[in-house]
Structure formats: C-alpha cells, structure tokens
Design an enzyme around this catalytic site. Sequence first.
Site, short mmCIF file in Angstrom:
data_model
loop_
_atom_site.label_atom_id
_atom_site.label_comp_id
_atom_site.label_asym_id
_atom_site.label_seq_id
_atom_site.Cartn_x
_atom_site.Cartn_y
_atom_site.Cartn_z
N HIS A 1 11.12 -16.48 -23.12
CA HIS A 1 11.79 -16.33 -24.42
C HIS A 1 11.03 -15.39 -25.34
O HIS A 1 9.85 -15.09 -25.12
CB HIS A 1 11.92 -17.69 -25.11
CG HIS A 1 13.06 -18.53 -24.59
ND1 HIS A 1 12.94 -19.31 -23.47
CD2 HIS A 1 14.34 -18.67 -25.03
CE1 HIS A 1 14.10 -19.91 -23.24
NE2 HIS A 1 14.96 -19.55 -24.18
N LYS B 1 10.06 -18.16 -30.87
CA LYS B 1 10.60 -19.48 -30.55
C LYS B 1 9.57 -20.56 -30.87
O LYS B 1 8.40 -20.44 -30.52
CB LYS B 1 10.98 -19.53 -29.05
CG LYS B 1 11.64 -20.82 -28.64
CD LYS B 1 12.33 -20.69 -27.29
CE LYS B 1 12.92 -22.00 -26.82
NZ LYS B 1 13.87 -22.57 -27.79
N1 NAI Z 1 22.00 -24.06 -27.67
C1 NAI Z 1 21.89 -22.72 -27.60
O1 NAI Z 1 22.68 -22.04 -26.91
C2 NAI Z 1 20.83 -22.03 -28.37
C3 NAI Z 1 19.95 -22.80 -29.07
N2 NAI Z 1 18.99 -22.20 -29.86
C4 NAI Z 1 18.20 -23.11 -30.66
O2 NAI Z 1 18.71 -23.06 -31.99
C5 NAI Z 1 17.65 -23.27 -32.93
C6 NAI Z 1 17.60 -22.11 -33.91
O3 NAI Z 1 17.25 -20.94 -33.23
P1 NAI Z 1 17.08 -19.56 -34.02
O4 NAI Z 1 18.33 -19.22 -34.75
O5 NAI Z 1 16.53 -18.59 -33.04
O6 NAI Z 1 15.95 -19.95 -35.08
P2 NAI Z 1 15.66 -19.34 -36.52
O7 NAI Z 1 14.30 -19.80 -36.90
O8 NAI Z 1 15.97 -17.89 -36.53
O9 NAI Z 1 16.75 -20.08 -37.45
C7 NAI Z 1 16.65 -21.38 -37.92
C8 NAI Z 1 17.19 -21.35 -39.35
O10 NAI Z 1 17.32 -22.70 -39.81
C9 NAI Z 1 16.95 -22.68 -41.17
N3 NAI Z 1 16.67 -24.04 -41.64
C10 NAI Z 1 15.51 -24.75 -41.56
N4 NAI Z 1 15.67 -25.95 -42.14
C11 NAI Z 1 16.96 -25.99 -42.60
C12 NAI Z 1 17.72 -26.98 -43.27
N5 NAI Z 1 17.19 -28.17 -43.62
N6 NAI Z 1 19.02 -26.71 -43.58
C13 NAI Z 1 19.57 -25.52 -43.25
N7 NAI Z 1 18.89 -24.54 -42.61
C14 NAI Z 1 17.60 -24.79 -42.28
C15 NAI Z 1 15.76 -21.75 -41.22
O11 NAI Z 1 15.47 -21.32 -42.53
C16 NAI Z 1 16.26 -20.63 -40.32
O12 NAI Z 1 16.98 -19.65 -41.04
C17 NAI Z 1 16.39 -23.45 -32.08
O13 NAI Z 1 16.18 -24.83 -31.86
C18 NAI Z 1 16.74 -22.76 -30.78
O14 NAI Z 1 16.02 -23.22 -29.68
C19 NAI Z 1 18.88 -20.85 -29.92
C20 NAI Z 1 19.71 -20.06 -29.20
C21 NAI Z 1 20.76 -20.57 -28.36
O1 LIG Z 2 15.27 -20.44 -29.09
C1 LIG Z 2 16.03 -19.77 -28.38
O2 LIG Z 2 16.12 -18.55 -28.48
C2 LIG Z 2 16.87 -20.45 -27.40
N1 LIG Z 2 16.86 -21.77 -27.38
C3 LIG Z 2 17.59 -22.59 -26.50
C4 LIG Z 2 16.62 -23.36 -25.62
O3 LIG Z 2 15.56 -23.77 -26.08
O4 LIG Z 2 16.95 -23.57 -24.44
C5 LIG Z 2 18.66 -21.86 -25.75
C6 LIG Z 2 18.28 -20.48 -25.31
O5 LIG Z 2 17.35 -20.59 -24.30
C7 LIG Z 2 17.74 -19.68 -26.49
#
Ligand code: NAI
Ligand SMILES: O=C(O)C1=N[C@H](C(=O)O)C[C@H](O)C1
Length: 255
Positions: free
Chosen positions: A142, A146
């Site tokens: 990743h 992350k």
């Molecule tokens: N299920 C999936 O397909 C995917 C899951 N993820 C997961 O999604 C999550 C976010 O990933 P990213 O966008 O890359 O992280 P990021 O750090 O870019 O975004 C997280 C956002 O949440 C905000 N935040 C924090 N506390 C908050 C609150 N109480 N209320 C509202 N907003 C709040 C932060 O300020 C930030 O803007 C991670 O856990 C990641 O692993 C990421 C990509 C794909």
């Molecule tokens: O943080 C990410 O970027 C992602 N988070 C998810 C995970 O932890 O599996 C999904 C994807 O891998 C991207």
Amino acid sequence: MTDEQDKTPAEPLRVGVLGARGRMGIEVCKAVDAADDLELAASIDQGDSRSAVSAAEVVVDFTTPDVVMDNLRWCIDQGISAVVGTTGFTEQRLEQVRGWLADKPGVGVVIAPNFGIGAVLMMQFAARAARHFESVEIIEQHHPRKLDAPSGTATHTARQIARARAEAGLGPVPDATKDEVSGARGADIDGVRVHAVRATGLVAHQEVLFGTTGETLTIRHDSYDRASFMPGVLLAVRAVRNRPGLTVGLDALLD
Ligand SMILES: NC(=O)C1=CN([C@@H]2O[C@H](COP(=O)(O)OP(=O)(O)OC[C@H]3O[C@@H](n4cnc5c(N)ncnc54)[C@H](O)[C@@H]3O)[C@@H](O)[C@H]2O)C=CC1
Ligand SMILES: O=C(O)C1=N[C@H](C(=O)O)C[C@H](O)C1
C-alpha cells in the site's frame, strides 16, 4: 397527458459522506455527484457537525478505525443506513454493530474491507484455492500514508483462508523457523502469515501465494486508482436499504 409525459422520474437517493476530505471521501463525493440516481446531500469531515448528514438516506463512511464505530452508532440511532469502507472491523466490532441493528429492524449496514470488484474476486479465488495447498502467505502492498497494517483486505483474506483450511482438515502451515528477527515472518492472522509493504507510488495491491509439492499458485490484485473502488461503493449505496441488518463484504451483492 401522454403516458410518456406521465413518467415522473424517481427522486434521487440522498447520500451523505463522512470523511469527505480524505482520499476515498473525495472520490466518493465525485462518484455520487456523477450518478443521476444519487444526490450528494451532505459531505463532512473531522470537526464538522454530523447533524448536516441527518437528511441523508444512506451514509458512506471512509474515515479512520478510531472514529468509525461512533459514526456507525450515530447513523443507526438516526435510522440511516450505512456503507462502510473504513478498516478495523474485528469480529467483536461486527457483533456490536449487529447488536445495535437488532433494535432498528429497518436499517441496513454494509461493511466491506475492499469495494474493488477485482479484489472481491481475488478473495473468493483465494478462499477456493486454500484447501488444495499446504502453504499460504499473503503479501499486501500500500501507499505509505496508510494508518493500519496489515490491511483490512489482507486480514479478511487470511480469515477466509483459515476457515477454508479448517473445513478441509488442513493442519498448520509448515514452517521450521526457530530463530527470527521480530517481524521477519510477518503477522500471524489465524495461522496465516501476512506481510505488509508500504511504498510511495503504490495504491492498494495484494498477492496470495499458495504452495504445495512441486508447484505454487499466485493470485494477485492491483488497484492503481481509487476510482477502482467506486462501482462497488455505488452498488452498496443502491442496495443497502433493501438489506436490513449487517452485510459483511460485497460477495452477496455481486451474486
Ligand atoms: N473498503 C475499501 O474498499 C477501502 C477502504 N479504505 C479504508 O478507508 C479508510 C479511509 O482511507 P483514506 O481515504 O485513504 O484515508 P484518509 O486519511 O485520506 O481519509 C480519512 C478522512 O476521515 C476524516 N475523519 C477523521 N475523523 C473523522 C470524523 N470523526 N468525522 C468525519 N471525518 C473524519 C479525516 O480528516 C480524513 O479526511 C481507511 O480505513 C482505509 O483503509 C480505503 C480504500 C478502499
Ligand atoms: O487504506 C487503503 O488505501 C486501503 N484500505 C483497505 C484495506 O485496508 O484493505 C482497502 C484497500 O486495500 C485500500
């Protein structure tokens, strides 16, 4: 008035986004905006009041593992269905969400460790292959911003593989390691070794390496762009209100 003129278009589904200024949140807002049947009702981030989201019919959460449970509790209390991509969901957390939902029979929640269709298939293929190979290791890669390791996808894959191995009566993965520099063999998730790589230039990638006598099988998935998660997110947004209770993973929605 002709029959054609009489067809009033359905009201768009009102969607709220939590974590809207994050990497995934920005992408979700764009995808919702671009969909004719969806309306971006509210998009909020850390420090904003959640009350802005009260008007939403479905909330999408891509925040952080430390705030997602509080967000989910709030959505369920408000009677708002939720689609959650944020990681950090242990079996205990899932049980807690099921408990909250038991008091709100009309509310649906979809929690998926990965919304990429290719990633969902990669996990399914890995679970299917698991019973045929004595050895298995997962290598996830990743971007370096992350927060969690190993990834939610890798953890979910490891648990599914472990379940398939147990059902097939396979014992522990063979490994004679006696002397180990801490961490060299990766994390142990239900008996499956998981290695987490972080590097600039990467987005989200995973390899599942299987081995048995005289052969190996590698199953690999790559997300090069966060747009790859959007078809899965929108699929869940459109489906979640028709799926009361908790749905874990996208598998049931794809079927
Ligand atoms: N299920 C999936 O397909 C995917 C899951 N993820 C997961 O999604 C999550 C976010 O990933 P990213 O966008 O890359 O992280 P990021 O750090 O870019 O975004 C997280 C956002 O949440 C905000 N935040 C924090 N506390 C908050 C609150 N109480 N209320 C509202 N907003 C709040 C932060 O300020 C930030 O803007 C991670 O856990 C990641 O692993 C990421 C990509 C794909
Ligand atoms: O943080 C990410 O970027 C992602 N988070 C998810 C995970 O932890 O599996 C999904 C994807 O891998 C991207």
